[in-house]
Design a protein around this motif. Sequence first.
Motif, PDB file in Angstrom:
ATOM      1  N   VAL A 212       0.844  -1.203   0.000  1.00 18.02           N
ATOM      2  CA  VAL A 212       0.000   0.000   0.000  1.00 18.02           C
ATOM      3  C   VAL A 212       0.877   1.250   0.000  1.00 18.02           C
ATOM      4  CG1 VAL A 212      -1.605   1.374   1.383  1.00 18.02           C
ATOM      5  CG2 VAL A 212      -2.024  -1.064   1.033  1.00 18.02           C
ATOM      6  N   ILE A 213       1.868   1.288   0.885  1.00 18.90           N
ATOM      7  CA  ILE A 213       2.756   2.446   0.966  1.00 18.90           C
ATOM      8  C   ILE A 213       3.553   2.597  -0.325  1.00 18.90           C
ATOM      9  CG2 ILE A 213       4.769   3.406   2.156  1.00 18.90           C
ATOM     10  CD1 ILE A 213       3.713   2.220   4.728  1.00 18.90           C
ATOM     11  N   THR A 214       4.049   1.472  -0.863  1.00 20.91           N
ATOM     12  CA  THR A 214       4.838   1.524  -2.097  1.00 20.91           C
ATOM     13  C   THR A 214       4.012   2.035  -3.267  1.00 20.91           C
ATOM     14  OG1 THR A 214       6.193  -0.329  -1.325  1.00 20.91           O
ATOM     15  CG2 THR A 214       6.245   0.161  -3.684  1.00 20.91           C
ATOM     16  N   ALA A 215       2.780   1.559  -3.395  1.00 19.08           N
ATOM     17  CA  ALA A 215       1.925   1.980  -4.507  1.00 19.08           C
ATOM     18  C   ALA A 215       1.606   3.476  -4.430  1.00 19.08           C
ATOM     19  CB  ALA A 215       0.634   1.162  -4.513  1.00 19.08           C
ATOM     20  N   TRP A 217       3.432   5.754  -2.959  1.00 16.83           N
ATOM     21  CA  TRP A 217       4.665   6.495  -3.231  1.00 16.83           C
ATOM     22  C   TRP A 217       4.975   6.519  -4.729  1.00 16.83           C
ATOM     23  CZ3 TRP A 217       7.631  10.069  -1.499  1.00 16.83           C
ATOM     24  CH2 TRP A 217       8.918  10.242  -2.000  1.00 16.83           C
ATOM     25  N   TRP A 218       4.707   5.418  -5.426  1.00 13.64           N
ATOM     26  CA  TRP A 218       4.902   5.393  -6.876  1.00 13.64           C
ATOM     27  C   TRP A 218       4.002   6.426  -7.557  1.00 13.64           C
ATOM     28  CZ3 TRP A 218       4.795  -0.674  -7.640  1.00 13.64           C
ATOM     29  CH2 TRP A 218       6.045  -1.181  -7.241  1.00 13.64           C
ATOM     30  N   LEU A 219       2.743   6.472  -7.136  1.00 13.52           N
ATOM     31  CA  LEU A 219       1.814   7.447  -7.713  1.00 13.52           C
ATOM     32  C   LEU A 219       2.277   8.869  -7.414  1.00 13.52           C
ATOM     33  CD1 LEU A 219      -0.849   8.136  -9.124  1.00 13.52           C
ATOM     34  CD2 LEU A 219      -2.002   7.909  -6.907  1.00 13.52           C
ATOM     35  N   PHE A 220       2.717   9.106  -6.172  1.00 12.85           N
ATOM     36  CA  PHE A 220       3.228  10.418  -5.788  1.00 12.85           C
ATOM     37  C   PHE A 220       4.427  10.803  -6.653  1.00 12.85           C
ATOM     38  CE2 PHE A 220       6.252  12.907  -3.278  1.00 12.85           C
ATOM     39  CZ  PHE A 220       5.469  13.964  -2.855  1.00 12.85           C
ATOM     40  N   SER A 221       5.346   9.859  -6.876  1.00 15.88           N
ATOM     41  CA  SER A 221       6.544  10.133  -7.674  1.00 15.88           C
ATOM     42  C   SER A 221       6.188  10.470  -9.112  1.00 15.88           C
ATOM     43  CB  SER A 221       7.475   8.916  -7.647  1.00 15.88           C
ATOM     44  OG  SER A 221       7.859   8.606  -6.326  1.00 15.88           O
ATOM     45  N   LEU A 399      -1.780  15.003   0.345  1.00 17.52           N
ATOM     46  CA  LEU A 399      -2.798  14.426   1.229  1.00 17.52           C
ATOM     47  C   LEU A 399      -2.976  12.937   0.950  1.00 17.52           C
ATOM     48  CD1 LEU A 399      -5.026  14.781   3.336  1.00 17.52           C
ATOM     49  CD2 LEU A 399      -6.581  15.437   1.480  1.00 17.52           C
ATOM     50  N   LEU A 400      -2.977  12.561  -0.323  1.00 12.45           N
ATOM     51  CA  LEU A 400      -3.104  11.147  -0.674  1.00 12.45           C
ATOM     52  C   LEU A 400      -1.934  10.339  -0.132  1.00 12.45           C
ATOM     53  CD1 LEU A 400      -4.612   8.945  -2.251  1.00 12.45           C
ATOM     54  CD2 LEU A 400      -3.269   9.571  -4.262  1.00 12.45           C
ATOM     55  N   LEU A 401      -0.739  10.890  -0.205  1.00 13.33           N
ATOM     56  CA  LEU A 401       0.432  10.202   0.334  1.00 13.33           C
ATOM     57  C   LEU A 401       0.309  10.023   1.839  1.00 13.33           C
ATOM     58  CD1 LEU A 401       3.292   9.043  -0.069  1.00 13.33           C
ATOM     59  CD2 LEU A 401       4.178  11.362   0.260  1.00 13.33           C
ATOM     60  N   ALA A 402      -0.138  11.065   2.535  1.00  9.45           N
ATOM     61  CA  ALA A 402      -0.300  10.967   3.994  1.00  9.45           C
ATOM     62  C   ALA A 402      -1.319   9.892   4.359  1.00  9.45           C
ATOM     63  CB  ALA A 402      -0.715  12.322   4.551  1.00  9.45           C
ATOM     64  N   LEU A 403      -2.428   9.846   3.623  1.00  7.29           N
ATOM     65  CA  LEU A 403      -3.437   8.818   3.896  1.00  7.29           C
ATOM     66  C   LEU A 403      -2.886   7.427   3.604  1.00  7.29           C
ATOM     67  CD1 LEU A 403      -6.645  10.533   2.426  1.00  7.29           C
ATOM     68  CD2 LEU A 403      -6.021  10.249   4.826  1.00  7.29           C
ATOM     69  N   GLY A 404      -2.087   7.309   2.524  1.00 10.43           N
ATOM     70  CA  GLY A 404      -1.492   6.015   2.200  1.00 10.43           C
ATOM     71  C   GLY A 404      -0.521   5.545   3.262  1.00 10.43           C
ATOM     72  N   LEU A 405       0.296   6.446   3.784  1.00  4.89           N
ATOM     73  CA  LEU A 405       1.228   6.085   4.853  1.00  4.89           C
ATOM     74  C   LEU A 405       0.481   5.643   6.111  1.00  4.89           C
ATOM     75  CD1 LEU A 405       3.938   8.908   4.534  1.00  4.89           C
ATOM     76  CD2 LEU A 405       3.981   6.599   3.570  1.00  4.89           C
ATOM     77  N   ALA A 406      -0.552   6.388   6.460  1.00  5.24           N
ATOM     78  CA  ALA A 406      -1.337   6.034   7.652  1.00  5.24           C
ATOM     79  C   ALA A 406      -2.021   4.683   7.471  1.00  5.24           C
ATOM     80  CB  ALA A 406      -2.371   7.132   7.927  1.00  5.24           C
TER      81      ALA A 406
END
Length: 460
Positions: A212-215, A217-221, A399-406
Motif C-alpha cells: 500500500v505504501i509503495t503503490a 509512493w509510486w503514484l506520488f513520484s 494528502l493522498l500520500l499521507a493517507l497512504g502512509l497512515a
Amino acid sequence: MASLGLLSLTAASLAVLCTADPQPLKVTTIKQEPYTMSKGSELEGYCMELLSKLANKVGFKYNVHLVKDGKFGAKDDRGNWIGMIGEVVRGEADLALAPLTLIAVRETVVDMTKPFMQTGISFVMKKDMASDDSQYLSFLNLFSIEMWMSILVSYLLTSFCIYLVARISPCEWNQPHTEENHFTLSYSFWYTVGALTLQGAGPHPKAVSGRVITAVWWLFSLVILACYFANLSSWMHSDTKQVAIKSFEDLANQNVIEYGTLRSSSSLAFFKNSNLPLYRRIYENMERKQSWVPTMDEGIRKVQEGNYAFIGESVTLDLAVARYCDLTRCPEVIGMRGYSIAAPLGFPMVKNLSVAILELSESGELDFLRSKWWASSCGAPEAAQASPLKAGSLKGIFLLLALGLALGVATALAELAARSRRVASTQQKSCCSVLTTELSQRFGGREEKTSAEDSEKCKA
C-alpha cells in the motif's frame, strides 16, 4: 425711440456674441508611439483618443500641432523653457497633451491636470545581454523552496514508514529471531529513491501494508516528476531568460553595459536632483560618458544594437517590450509619478479637465485605451512563462500520500495484532503479552523461542 433702437441693437449684438462659437484651443503634442502617430495627414494614438473624449465631456473644439523643437519641456542654458512647456508658457499653445510628467518645476510655470496615467522610472535591455548563464542551479527554480522542502519531508516519512511496516508486519518478517530483514533503514531510503527516479529496486515488499505504501509512493513520484518535466519544458521553450541585472543597483555596480536616458527629460532630472548616493552615481556616470539620447526611438535603437540599457518611463518602456520581443524591462520601478495635461497658469478649464479625467478613469475608459494601444505583438504572453511550482498547487497528492502512509502502518499493526491473537489463543497466553513479545523481538533484538505454530506464513 433712438435710445430704444440702440438698446435693441446692443442686445442683439450681445446675443450674437453669446451664441458665437468659441475659438478652438491650440493643443501641442509630440510624435511618440503610441501616444501620437501620423496616419496620412491626420494624427492618431492614445493621446488623440483621450483628447477627443475630453473635448466631448468638457465641450470645446481644438486644433492639434506638433511641437516645433520635438522636446517635452525643460529649461535651456539661459533659463528659458523649451519644448511643449515652452509653447504653453509663451502662449503659443493652450494645452500640451503628451506623456508629460507631472513634476514640481513644471508646476511652477504652468497649471497641470490630474494625471491620466501613472508611471515610474525603469530601464530596458536586450534579453541576451540581461541573461545570466552562470546560474548552474537554475533548474532548481522550477519548484519553489517550500515545494522542495515538502518533497524532502515526504521522502523521509515514506522511507521511515516502509522501514517500520517491514519490521511490524509478520507477513513481511515472519521469524525475527531467525530470518534477516531486507528492509533495513538504509535500504528503505535507497528503495524510496529508486522509486522516485523510476529506476526501481528489489526486493519489493511482500505484505499488503508495505505494498500500500509503495503503490502510493509510486503514484506520488509520477505526479511530481510529471509536474517537474512540464515546467522544465515550458522553461526551456520560453523566450524569457533569467535576468541578471534586476535593479538599478545592479546596473550601477557593473561597468560592462552602458546606460543612459533622454536629454532634457524628467527621468534625467530625477537622478540629477536626487539625494540618494545610488541615483547620484547613476547620473554622474551618464554625465561623464554623455550617454543620453535625443529621442526615445534612438534609445530603443541603441538597446537593440546591444551593450546599452535605456532608462525611461516604465509605461513607455512597456510599449517597447510589447513591440520588440528581444527586449526585457527591469522589474524594479522607482520614482512613481503621473502623466498630466499642461495649461497656462490660471487657465479656467483645468478644473473641468481634471474632473473629466477622473470620470474617464472611474468608468474604465482609460484602462480600455491602455489595453488598446499597448497590445503586445510578441507570441508568448507574460502569463505563459514558467513559474516556480508551489506545494499548495499539489496539496491533493500530498494528502493522498499521507493517507497512504497512515493506512499502510495501520494495516501492518492489524496484521501483527491478528497474529498475536492466534498465538495467544494457541498458547493460552494474554494477547497483550504476546504482542509485547513480538514487538520486542522486532525492535529490541531479543531472541525468544516461539512454538512451531507461530511459523505460519501470511500470503501476499
